[in-house]
Design a protein around this motif. Structure first.
Motif, PDB file in Angstrom:
ATOM      1  N   ASN A   1      17.991  47.205-104.426  1.00  0.00           N
ATOM      2  CA  ASN A   1      16.892  47.354-105.377  1.00  0.00           C
ATOM      3  C   ASN A   1      15.735  48.040-104.675  1.00  0.00           C
ATOM      4  O   ASN A   1      15.427  47.707-103.521  1.00  0.00           O
ATOM      5  CB  ASN A   1      16.401  46.001-105.908  1.00  0.00           C
ATOM      6  CG  ASN A   1      17.375  45.390-106.874  1.00  0.00           C
ATOM      7  OD1 ASN A   1      18.086  46.080-107.583  1.00  0.00           O
ATOM      8  ND2 ASN A   1      17.427  44.076-106.880  1.00  0.00           N
ATOM      9  N   TRP A   2      15.107  48.971-105.340  1.00  0.00           N
ATOM     10  CA  TRP A   2      13.902  49.606-104.826  1.00  0.00           C
ATOM     11  C   TRP A   2      12.776  49.270-105.785  1.00  0.00           C
ATOM     12  O   TRP A   2      12.849  49.592-106.968  1.00  0.00           O
ATOM     13  CB  TRP A   2      14.070  51.114-104.719  1.00  0.00           C
ATOM     14  CG  TRP A   2      12.805  51.822-104.330  1.00  0.00           C
ATOM     15  CD1 TRP A   2      12.074  51.632-103.205  1.00  0.00           C
ATOM     16  CD2 TRP A   2      12.127  52.823-105.091  1.00  0.00           C
ATOM     17  NE1 TRP A   2      10.974  52.456-103.204  1.00  0.00           N
ATOM     18  CE2 TRP A   2      10.986  53.202-104.361  1.00  0.00           C
ATOM     19  CE3 TRP A   2      12.372  53.437-106.310  1.00  0.00           C
ATOM     20  CZ2 TRP A   2      10.089  54.159-104.805  1.00  0.00           C
ATOM     21  CZ3 TRP A   2      11.485  54.397-106.749  1.00  0.00           C
ATOM     22  CH2 TRP A   2      10.357  54.748-106.010  1.00  0.00           C
ATOM     23  N   GLN A   3      11.758  48.591-105.282  1.00  0.00           N
ATOM     24  CA  GLN A   3      10.615  48.202-106.106  1.00  0.00           C
ATOM     25  C   GLN A   3       9.426  49.058-105.697  1.00  0.00           C
ATOM     26  O   GLN A   3       8.880  48.918-104.603  1.00  0.00           O
ATOM     27  CB  GLN A   3      10.294  46.711-105.933  1.00  0.00           C
ATOM     28  CG  GLN A   3       9.220  46.242-106.866  1.00  0.00           C
ATOM     29  CD  GLN A   3       9.027  44.724-106.801  1.00  0.00           C
ATOM     30  OE1 GLN A   3       9.645  44.037-105.996  1.00  0.00           O
ATOM     31  NE2 GLN A   3       8.174  44.225-107.665  1.00  0.00           N
TER      32      GLN A   3
ATOM     33  N   GLU B   1      24.323  48.083-108.175  1.00  0.00           N
ATOM     34  CA  GLU B   1      25.160  47.006-107.658  1.00  0.00           C
ATOM     35  C   GLU B   1      26.624  47.373-107.870  1.00  0.00           C
ATOM     36  O   GLU B   1      26.982  47.994-108.873  1.00  0.00           O
ATOM     37  CB  GLU B   1      24.839  45.696-108.375  1.00  0.00           C
ATOM     38  CG  GLU B   1      25.616  44.516-107.819  1.00  0.00           C
ATOM     39  CD  GLU B   1      25.220  43.207-108.465  1.00  0.00           C
ATOM     40  OE1 GLU B   1      24.253  42.590-107.996  1.00  0.00           O
ATOM     41  OE2 GLU B   1      25.878  42.823-109.442  1.00  0.00           O
TER      42      GLU B   1
ATOM     43  N   THR C   1      11.089  48.733-110.962  1.00  0.00           N
ATOM     44  CA  THR C   1      12.188  48.434-110.048  1.00  0.00           C
ATOM     45  C   THR C   1      13.428  49.207-110.501  1.00  0.00           C
ATOM     46  O   THR C   1      13.740  49.259-111.689  1.00  0.00           O
ATOM     47  CB  THR C   1      12.532  46.929-110.035  1.00  0.00           C
ATOM     48  OG1 THR C   1      11.360  46.191-109.736  1.00  0.00           O
ATOM     49  CG2 THR C   1      13.593  46.614-109.010  1.00  0.00           C
ATOM     50  N   VAL C   2      14.119  49.828-109.546  1.00  0.00           N
ATOM     51  CA  VAL C   2      15.370  50.542-109.801  1.00  0.00           C
ATOM     52  C   VAL C   2      16.431  49.903-108.912  1.00  0.00           C
ATOM     53  O   VAL C   2      16.160  49.604-107.740  1.00  0.00           O
ATOM     54  CB  VAL C   2      15.232  52.045-109.486  1.00  0.00           C
ATOM     55  CG1 VAL C   2      16.551  52.758-109.679  1.00  0.00           C
ATOM     56  CG2 VAL C   2      14.153  52.677-110.349  1.00  0.00           C
ATOM     57  N   GLY C   3      17.642  49.686-109.464  1.00  0.00           N
ATOM     58  CA  GLY C   3      18.674  49.029-108.681  1.00  0.00           C
ATOM     59  C   GLY C   3      20.068  49.545-108.958  1.00  0.00           C
ATOM     60  O   GLY C   3      20.315  50.198-109.986  1.00  0.00           O
TER      61      GLY C   3
ATOM     62  N   ARG D   1      13.896  48.646-114.325  1.00  0.00           N
ATOM     63  CA  ARG D   1      13.034  47.628-114.931  1.00  0.00           C
ATOM     64  C   ARG D   1      11.607  48.139-114.943  1.00  0.00           C
ATOM     65  O   ARG D   1      11.083  48.580-113.916  1.00  0.00           O
ATOM     66  CB  ARG D   1      13.122  46.337-114.132  1.00  0.00           C
ATOM     67  CG  ARG D   1      12.300  45.232-114.712  1.00  0.00           C
ATOM     68  CD  ARG D   1      12.493  43.988-113.891  1.00  0.00           C
ATOM     69  NE  ARG D   1      11.597  42.961-114.400  1.00  0.00           N
ATOM     70  CZ  ARG D   1      11.472  41.779-113.882  1.00  0.00           C
ATOM     71  NH1 ARG D   1      12.196  41.458-112.841  1.00  0.00           N
ATOM     72  NH2 ARG D   1      10.638  40.918-114.380  1.00  0.00           N
TER      73      ARG D   1
ATOM     74  N   SER E   1      20.225  38.113 -98.589  1.00  0.00           N
ATOM     75  CA  SER E   1      19.414  39.274 -98.942  1.00  0.00           C
ATOM     76  C   SER E   1      18.455  39.598 -97.807  1.00  0.00           C
ATOM     77  O   SER E   1      18.134  38.742 -96.979  1.00  0.00           O
ATOM     78  CB  SER E   1      18.640  39.037-100.235  1.00  0.00           C
ATOM     79  OG  SER E   1      17.683  38.030-100.063  1.00  0.00           O
TER      80      SER E   1
ATOM     81  N   THR F   1      15.298  46.056-101.232  1.00  0.00           N
ATOM     82  CA  THR F   1      15.977  44.783-101.035  1.00  0.00           C
ATOM     83  C   THR F   1      17.484  44.997-101.140  1.00  0.00           C
ATOM     84  O   THR F   1      17.959  45.562-102.131  1.00  0.00           O
ATOM     85  CB  THR F   1      15.530  43.753-102.086  1.00  0.00           C
ATOM     86  OG1 THR F   1      14.121  43.588-102.016  1.00  0.00           O
ATOM     87  CG2 THR F   1      16.198  42.409-101.855  1.00  0.00           C
TER      88      THR F   1
ATOM     89  N   THR G   1      14.837  42.150 -97.256  1.00  0.00           N
ATOM     90  CA  THR G   1      13.839  43.039 -97.840  1.00  0.00           C
ATOM     91  C   THR G   1      13.140  43.806 -96.733  1.00  0.00           C
ATOM     92  O   THR G   1      12.726  43.220 -95.726  1.00  0.00           O
ATOM     93  CB  THR G   1      12.801  42.236 -98.647  1.00  0.00           C
ATOM     94  OG1 THR G   1      13.492  41.528 -99.678  1.00  0.00           O
ATOM     95  CG2 THR G   1      11.767  43.143 -99.276  1.00  0.00           C
TER      96      THR G   1
ATOM     97  N   SER H   1      20.379  49.803-112.867  1.00  0.00           N
ATOM     98  CA  SER H   1      19.329  49.171-113.661  1.00  0.00           C
ATOM     99  C   SER H   1      17.981  49.814-113.360  1.00  0.00           C
ATOM    100  O   SER H   1      17.743  50.341-112.280  1.00  0.00           O
ATOM    101  CB  SER H   1      19.266  47.677-113.370  1.00  0.00           C
ATOM    102  OG  SER H   1      18.924  47.447-112.018  1.00  0.00           O
TER     103      SER H   1
END
Length: 136
Positions: free
Chosen positions: A102-104, A114, A110-112, A133, A42, A53, A44, A131
């Motif tokens: 993922n974008w925090q 995959e 957080t939006v992701g 969160r 990973s 990330t 970031t 996703s």
């Protein structure tokens, strides 16, 4: 390395319609135990609008339990003449690849996304996930 256990159960089903074509399907249960070994990576990157990330995982998966699922069925007008079908759910051994972002925005949001795949013994699967969160 990881182990994943799954237990899936579906109750019996009685179809509606004319008795000559109506089927009764027995209940079905399946247990699976899959191991996975692989490498994760990973990275970031911080920015003024949060952090991004990227992650990737490549692995080898193995099913330790039986892979065959047998479904019993019979017509409503003639239950004595039942029949069954057997299908293999996943290959015994397969390779997997997953990648995502993922974008925090903050510690709370957080939006992701995959995308992943599974290949082995003539089996190919592609899966995706979105996703969001929100921690409160």
């Amino acid at each position: 390395m990881s182990f994943n256990y799954a237990n899936v159960f579906r109750p019996g089903v009685n179809e509606s319609g004319p008795p000559a074509t109506r089927l009764h399907l027995d209940s079905q249960r399946m247990d699976a135990l899959r191991s996975s070994i692989g490498m994760d990576g990973s990275m970031t990157v911080p920015s003024r609008h949060g952090k991004v990330t990227a992650h990737v995982r490549i692995g080898w998966e193995h099913e330790w339990m039986g892979r065959d699922v047998t479904q019993n069925a019979a017509f409503a007008v003639w239950p004595a003449a039942s029949f069954e079908t057997t299908n293999a759910v996943l290959p015994r051994n397969s390779a997997s690849l997953r990648a995502g972002l993922n974008w925090q925005r903050s510690a709370r949001y957080t939006v992701g996304a995959e995308l992943g795949g599974l290949w082995g013994s003539g089996y190919k699967a592609l899966q995706g996930q979105l996703s969001m969160r929100w921690t409160f």
